[in-house]
Design an enzyme around this catalytic site. Sequence first.
Site, PDB file in Angstrom:
ATOM      1  N   SER A  28     -41.638  -2.892 -37.144  1.00 11.03           N
ATOM      2  CA  SER A  28     -42.651  -3.814 -37.660  1.00 11.03           C
ATOM      3  C   SER A  28     -43.613  -3.082 -38.589  1.00 11.03           C
ATOM      4  CB  SER A  28     -43.425  -4.441 -36.494  1.00 11.03           C
ATOM      5  OG  SER A  28     -43.974  -3.423 -35.687  1.00 11.03           O
ATOM      6  N   CYS A  72     -44.119  21.196 -12.257  1.00 11.44           N
ATOM      7  CA  CYS A  72     -43.314  22.310 -12.774  1.00 11.44           C
ATOM      8  C   CYS A  72     -43.435  23.493 -11.795  1.00 11.44           C
ATOM      9  CB  CYS A  72     -43.899  22.680 -14.139  1.00 11.44           C
ATOM     10  SG  CYS A  72     -43.185  24.104 -14.936  1.00 11.44           S
ATOM     11  N   HIS A 114     -41.787  10.276 -32.460  1.00  8.81           N
ATOM     12  CA  HIS A 114     -42.583  10.033 -31.248  1.00  8.81           C
ATOM     13  C   HIS A 114     -41.994  10.728 -30.018  1.00  8.81           C
ATOM     14  CE1 HIS A 114     -44.346   6.138 -33.205  1.00  8.81           C
ATOM     15  NE2 HIS A 114     -44.968   7.230 -33.601  1.00  8.81           N
ATOM     16  N   GLN A 119     -38.732   6.287 -34.690  1.00  8.68           N
ATOM     17  CA  GLN A 119     -39.907   6.146 -33.822  1.00  8.68           C
ATOM     18  C   GLN A 119     -39.446   5.970 -32.383  1.00  8.68           C
ATOM     19  OE1 GLN A 119     -42.822   3.197 -35.839  1.00  8.68           O
ATOM     20  NE2 GLN A 119     -40.877   2.964 -36.872  1.00  8.68           N
ATOM     21  N   ASN A 120     -38.127   5.820 -32.210  1.00  9.36           N
ATOM     22  CA  ASN A 120     -37.621   5.551 -30.867  1.00  9.36           C
ATOM     23  C   ASN A 120     -37.566   6.822 -30.036  1.00  9.36           C
ATOM     24  OD1 ASN A 120     -37.405   2.973 -31.700  1.00  9.36           O
ATOM     25  ND2 ASN A 120     -35.193   2.991 -32.015  1.00  9.36           N
TER      26      ASN A 120
HETATM   27  P1  NAD Z   1     -41.987  -3.059 -32.791  1.00 12.68           P
HETATM   28  O1  NAD Z   1     -41.688  -3.582 -31.421  1.00 12.68           O
HETATM   29  O2  NAD Z   1     -43.383  -3.085 -33.277  1.00 12.68           O
HETATM   30  O3  NAD Z   1     -41.131  -3.893 -33.845  1.00 12.68           O
HETATM   31  C1  NAD Z   1     -39.754  -4.102 -33.657  1.00 12.68           C
HETATM   32  C2  NAD Z   1     -39.203  -4.702 -34.925  1.00 12.68           C
HETATM   33  O4  NAD Z   1     -37.804  -4.807 -34.768  1.00 12.68           O
HETATM   34  C3  NAD Z   1     -39.733  -6.101 -35.257  1.00 12.68           C
HETATM   35  O5  NAD Z   1     -40.129  -6.139 -36.616  1.00 12.68           O
HETATM   36  C4  NAD Z   1     -38.536  -7.009 -34.998  1.00 12.68           C
HETATM   37  O6  NAD Z   1     -38.499  -8.136 -35.874  1.00 12.68           O
HETATM   38  C5  NAD Z   1     -37.384  -6.070 -35.270  1.00 12.68           C
HETATM   39  N1  NAD Z   1     -36.134  -6.393 -34.581  1.00 12.68           N
HETATM   40  C6  NAD Z   1     -35.951  -7.027 -33.405  1.00 12.68           C
HETATM   41  N2  NAD Z   1     -34.633  -7.099 -33.107  1.00 12.68           N
HETATM   42  C7  NAD Z   1     -33.983  -6.488 -34.139  1.00 12.68           C
HETATM   43  C8  NAD Z   1     -32.610  -6.226 -34.408  1.00 12.68           C
HETATM   44  N3  NAD Z   1     -31.638  -6.608 -33.564  1.00 12.68           N
HETATM   45  N4  NAD Z   1     -32.300  -5.564 -35.555  1.00 12.68           N
HETATM   46  C9  NAD Z   1     -33.267  -5.175 -36.431  1.00 12.68           C
HETATM   47  N5  NAD Z   1     -34.579  -5.406 -36.213  1.00 12.68           N
HETATM   48  C10 NAD Z   1     -34.934  -6.044 -35.079  1.00 12.68           C
HETATM   49  O7  NAD Z   1     -41.368  -1.599 -32.854  1.00 12.68           O
HETATM   50  P2  NAD Z   1     -41.740  -0.348 -33.740  1.00 12.68           P
HETATM   51  O8  NAD Z   1     -42.093  -0.774 -35.111  1.00 12.68           O
HETATM   52  O9  NAD Z   1     -40.615   0.620 -33.553  1.00 12.68           O
HETATM   53  O10 NAD Z   1     -43.064   0.256 -33.095  1.00 12.68           O
HETATM   54  C11 NAD Z   1     -43.250   0.260 -31.729  1.00 12.68           C
HETATM   55  C12 NAD Z   1     -43.395   1.623 -31.043  1.00 12.68           C
HETATM   56  O11 NAD Z   1     -42.829   1.466 -29.739  1.00 12.68           O
HETATM   57  C13 NAD Z   1     -42.640   2.753 -31.658  1.00 12.68           C
HETATM   58  O12 NAD Z   1     -43.540   3.767 -31.839  1.00 12.68           O
HETATM   59  C14 NAD Z   1     -41.629   3.231 -30.607  1.00 12.68           C
HETATM   60  O13 NAD Z   1     -41.832   4.599 -30.309  1.00 12.68           O
HETATM   61  C15 NAD Z   1     -41.971   2.504 -29.348  1.00 12.68           C
HETATM   62  N6  NAD Z   1     -40.809   1.901 -28.664  1.00 12.68           N
HETATM   63  C16 NAD Z   1     -39.616   2.548 -28.620  1.00 12.68           C
HETATM   64  C17 NAD Z   1     -38.530   1.976 -28.004  1.00 12.68           C
HETATM   65  C18 NAD Z   1     -37.226   2.734 -27.968  1.00 12.68           C
HETATM   66  O14 NAD Z   1     -37.236   3.969 -27.966  1.00 12.68           O
HETATM   67  N7  NAD Z   1     -36.098   2.052 -27.989  1.00 12.68           N
HETATM   68  C19 NAD Z   1     -38.638   0.696 -27.436  1.00 12.68           C
HETATM   69  C20 NAD Z   1     -39.891   0.052 -27.484  1.00 12.68           C
HETATM   70  C21 NAD Z   1     -40.987   0.655 -28.110  1.00 12.68           C
END
Ligand code: NAD
Length: 278
Positions: free
Chosen positions: A188, A147, A118, A100-101
């Site tokens: 989450s 663009c 995503h 999802q990242n």
């Molecule tokens: P979320 O923020 O809802 O949940 C994050 C989860 O990660 C939580 O359950 C938390 O307990 C857990 N967590 C925290 N630190 C951790 C670690 N060190 N190791 C393992 N788990 C850990 O995120 P989500 O469920 O991915 O949904 C949020 C949406 O936000 C996604 O669709 C994503 O696209 C987007 N998002 C992406 C990024 C990124 O690309 N890095 C950053 C923020 C949000």
Amino acid sequence: MQNLIERAAQAIRRSRKTIALTGAGISAESGIPTFRDPGGLWDRYDPEEYATIQAFRSDPAKGWPMMKDFTELKTAKPNPGHHGLAQLEQMGMLHCIITQNVDNLHQAAGNRDVIEFHGNMRQVVCMSCRKLLPLDEISLDTLPPYCSCKGVFKPAGVFFGEPIPVDAMYRSQEAAQSCDLILVIGTSTVVYPAADIPRISKDLEKKPKYNSVNLCHIKRYGGRREVLSYSPKESGAQVIEINPEKTDLTQRISDFIIQEKAGVAIPQIVAAIKAMAS
Ligand code: NAD
């Protein structure tokens, strides 16, 4: 904890097809705040106001400063959790990652089969001609960026209200249905439809399978179509979560949870697999 690490290692070794679903948590140790972390992006920008496609369409100049502010995305490097998953793929023990990242860190770690559910915020897409470019190839001096066809560039991540890219949706569902083990890491599982993926893997009712075992069933039962909706497995895929916190999945769907940071647990699982093999 060591027990659960070994249980996960054993499950991966025995699995015919392991996949991973990752979320913001796996990138937390790379310095990218998760959705709900205090001080994270969404503390500074209300997603309703800044991250919906409707808001972006009506005022692209307003949405772009948030993207510029997401500086962690540009400078972050993969952490031991990402590298551990890359190792698993190289060892032939991880079929693909559905992430999802939007940070590109799985690819940076070396994973070759990454389904970006995503999209990817390190790229931009023209809302008119759909041209895709790396973010650092366009100037952000004047916002919004345009663009050469005069269309507005939008970050290539999926905004709230936008559909999931068809290819990512199709490939994720196929992977979820055909795996026998899914690692659910750092999510989450509250953002849909991504949150459906582990449920699809677990739920036999939603697992249409068209393999040889089922074809035998068709012959035996005179081609009754409903037989096709059952997997030859006794139960759905195993679901193993890696997350310091319990989630919606933990009690109802997951076989077990390793309550640890991804950057700690994944390297330990890889080490345990190697130790079992030697
Ligand atoms: P979320 O923020 O809802 O949940 C994050 C989860 O990660 C939580 O359950 C938390 O307990 C857990 N967590 C925290 N630190 C951790 C670690 N060190 N190791 C393992 N788990 C850990 O995120 P989500 O469920 O991915 O949904 C949020 C949406 O936000 C996604 O669709 C994503 O696209 C987007 N998002 C992406 C990024 C990124 O690309 N890095 C950053 C923020 C949000």
